[in-house]
Design a protein around this motif. Sequence first.
Motif, PDB file in Angstrom:
ATOM      1  N   UNK A   1      25.621  24.460  -2.287  1.00  0.00           N
ATOM      2  CA  UNK A   1      26.239  25.201  -1.191  1.00  0.00           C
ATOM      3  C   UNK A   1      27.635  24.658  -0.916  1.00  0.00           C
ATOM      4  N   UNK A   2      28.572  25.588  -0.667  1.00  0.00           N
ATOM      5  CA  UNK A   2      29.949  25.214  -0.343  1.00  0.00           C
ATOM      6  C   UNK A   2      30.497  26.185   0.689  1.00  0.00           C
ATOM      7  N   UNK A   3      31.613  25.774   1.283  1.00  0.00           N
ATOM      8  CA  UNK A   3      32.295  26.659   2.232  1.00  0.00           C
ATOM      9  C   UNK A   3      33.089  27.697   1.440  1.00  0.00           C
ATOM     10  N   UNK A   4      32.650  28.938   1.544  1.00  0.00           N
ATOM     11  CA  UNK A   4      33.256  30.013   0.750  1.00  0.00           C
ATOM     12  C   UNK A   4      33.439  31.238   1.648  1.00  0.00           C
ATOM     13  N   UNK A   5      34.538  31.949   1.437  1.00  0.00           N
ATOM     14  CA  UNK A   5      34.769  33.203   2.164  1.00  0.00           C
ATOM     15  C   UNK A   5      34.257  34.371   1.338  1.00  0.00           C
ATOM     16  N   UNK A   6      33.655  35.341   2.000  1.00  0.00           N
ATOM     17  CA  UNK A   6      33.300  36.574   1.300  1.00  0.00           C
ATOM     18  C   UNK A   6      34.595  37.264   0.860  1.00  0.00           C
ATOM     19  N   UNK A   7      34.504  38.021  -0.244  1.00  0.00           N
ATOM     20  CA  UNK A   7      35.700  38.736  -0.690  1.00  0.00           C
ATOM     21  C   UNK A   7      35.345  40.109  -1.243  1.00  0.00           C
ATOM     22  N   UNK A   8      36.345  40.936  -1.368  1.00  0.00           N
ATOM     23  CA  UNK A   8      36.169  42.295  -1.879  1.00  0.00           C
ATOM     24  C   UNK A   8      37.222  42.560  -2.944  1.00  0.00           C
ATOM     25  N   UNK A   9      36.869  43.384  -3.910  1.00  0.00           N
ATOM     26  CA  UNK A   9      37.777  43.711  -5.011  1.00  0.00           C
ATOM     27  C   UNK A   9      38.750  44.805  -4.571  1.00  0.00           C
ATOM     28  N   UNK A  10      40.051  44.497  -4.660  1.00  0.00           N
ATOM     29  CA  UNK A  10      41.099  45.439  -4.246  1.00  0.00           C
ATOM     30  C   UNK A  10      42.074  45.620  -5.415  1.00  0.00           C
TER      31      UNK A  10
ATOM     32  N   UNK B   1      40.100  39.812  -2.551  1.00  0.00           N
ATOM     33  CA  UNK B   1      40.741  39.445  -1.293  1.00  0.00           C
ATOM     34  C   UNK B   1      39.679  38.964  -0.297  1.00  0.00           C
ATOM     35  N   UNK B   2      39.908  37.826   0.380  1.00  0.00           N
ATOM     36  CA  UNK B   2      38.943  37.342   1.377  1.00  0.00           C
ATOM     37  C   UNK B   2      38.732  38.366   2.493  1.00  0.00           C
ATOM     38  N   UNK B   3      37.461  38.533   2.882  1.00  0.00           N
ATOM     39  CA  UNK B   3      37.128  39.480   3.952  1.00  0.00           C
ATOM     40  C   UNK B   3      36.416  38.805   5.121  1.00  0.00           C
ATOM     41  N   UNK B   4      36.351  37.473   5.100  1.00  0.00           N
ATOM     42  CA  UNK B   4      35.705  36.748   6.198  1.00  0.00           C
ATOM     43  C   UNK B   4      36.255  35.329   6.242  1.00  0.00           C
ATOM     44  N   UNK B   5      35.896  34.615   7.278  1.00  0.00           N
ATOM     45  CA  UNK B   5      36.225  33.201   7.339  1.00  0.00           C
ATOM     46  C   UNK B   5      35.290  32.438   6.404  1.00  0.00           C
ATOM     47  N   UNK B   6      35.706  31.291   5.893  1.00  0.00           N
ATOM     48  CA  UNK B   6      34.819  30.508   5.025  1.00  0.00           C
ATOM     49  C   UNK B   6      33.541  30.111   5.764  1.00  0.00           C
ATOM     50  N   UNK B   7      32.440  30.211   5.056  1.00  0.00           N
ATOM     51  CA  UNK B   7      31.155  29.780   5.608  1.00  0.00           C
ATOM     52  C   UNK B   7      30.314  29.197   4.480  1.00  0.00           C
ATOM     53  N   UNK B   8      29.254  28.499   4.813  1.00  0.00           N
ATOM     54  CA  UNK B   8      28.439  27.830   3.812  1.00  0.00           C
ATOM     55  C   UNK B   8      27.592  28.869   3.084  1.00  0.00           C
TER      56      UNK B   8
END
Length: 354
Positions: A37-46, A271-278
């Motif tokens: 587990x790591x701190x990761x932001x969700x992302x979307x393909x743009x 592109x990141x779509x959220x703040x980093x979370x575990x």
Amino acid sequence: MKHFIFAVVFLALIAAVPVSGQEQGEPAKVVTVLVREEMVAENALVTGTLHYDTVGKLSAEVSGLVNSIAFNEGDKVNRGDVMVRLNTDFIDKDIELVRIRIRHVGVRMENVEKDLERTRKLFKESSASEKAYDDLRYALRELSIEKEALSKELDTAKLKKAKSVVVAPFDGIVLEKTVGVGDWLAPGAVFCRLGVLDDLCVKVPVSEELVKFTRRGEHLDVDLVAQERTVQGVVTGVLPVADLRTKNVTVKIKLPRIEGAVENMSALVRIPTSKPKKLPLVPRGSVVNFQGKQMVFTIKEGKSAPVPVRVLSYEGAYAAVEGPGVVDGMTVIVDGAERLRPGQPVEVIRREGA
């Protein structure tokens, strides 16, 4: 509720795919890895567009008829390479004429100098007036100034001739050519667009609500669709103007030098779509499509067990996922997963990261 749905799908898949006796009797050789587990932001393909960030619009400083062109669109040029040569017939004639005028002034100066020397002797002997002596001195000074002006005129003509050969101001690639042999080129008229090879970027339209999640200096994967390759770019900033109609804001991502890069080609950026979370991270190769669903395989009682997952983002060679039971330290199959079926006996030949 979300985990309940995952569990239902999981049980349905196991029930839908029977395991043959051969599959049960012959363990599949697999390689496993532990989920971390790591701190990761969700992302979307743009989808973005590739640009040469620095583009020079080449023009001549002097006017003239185009004699020759030494470049074509798509050519790579080096700084100092000749791009265009203008006709210099009239300039050559001007240079020749100025040189003749300089020689003529020189002859007149010699004559005045002789007269001045004779008058100086007569003036000392009181045989010539002071006015006659002064007139010759000023005449010589005027000729000297005239010769100096002609020298400057000659320098200007030579400079025009030198400027009639236009060279590349930097190493680059020709993006556009707007001139032909025989065309009249006026000062300031653009005849070529030249892109700097080492200054590529991707411009990505991002919803104004999501811009806050993109950070300057952040590294993002960029997929060049036409070249079937992925490179890593660095976010250099956000353009301070939103699209009037869509309200999208442009994020600018600097890329390394890419051979065969084409202006305006498509590029896919996560592109990141959220703040980093575990979030749990698994190797990309461990996520497989099974009966239209994304799965990872774990091992239970020596047999493969599929776990439905949803990919939230990609981080280099890893995917951030969520799914029932996918937690830090869980074992997933990374090599051989694409050949497995639920309940198939497996033999672990290597544990990566153990």
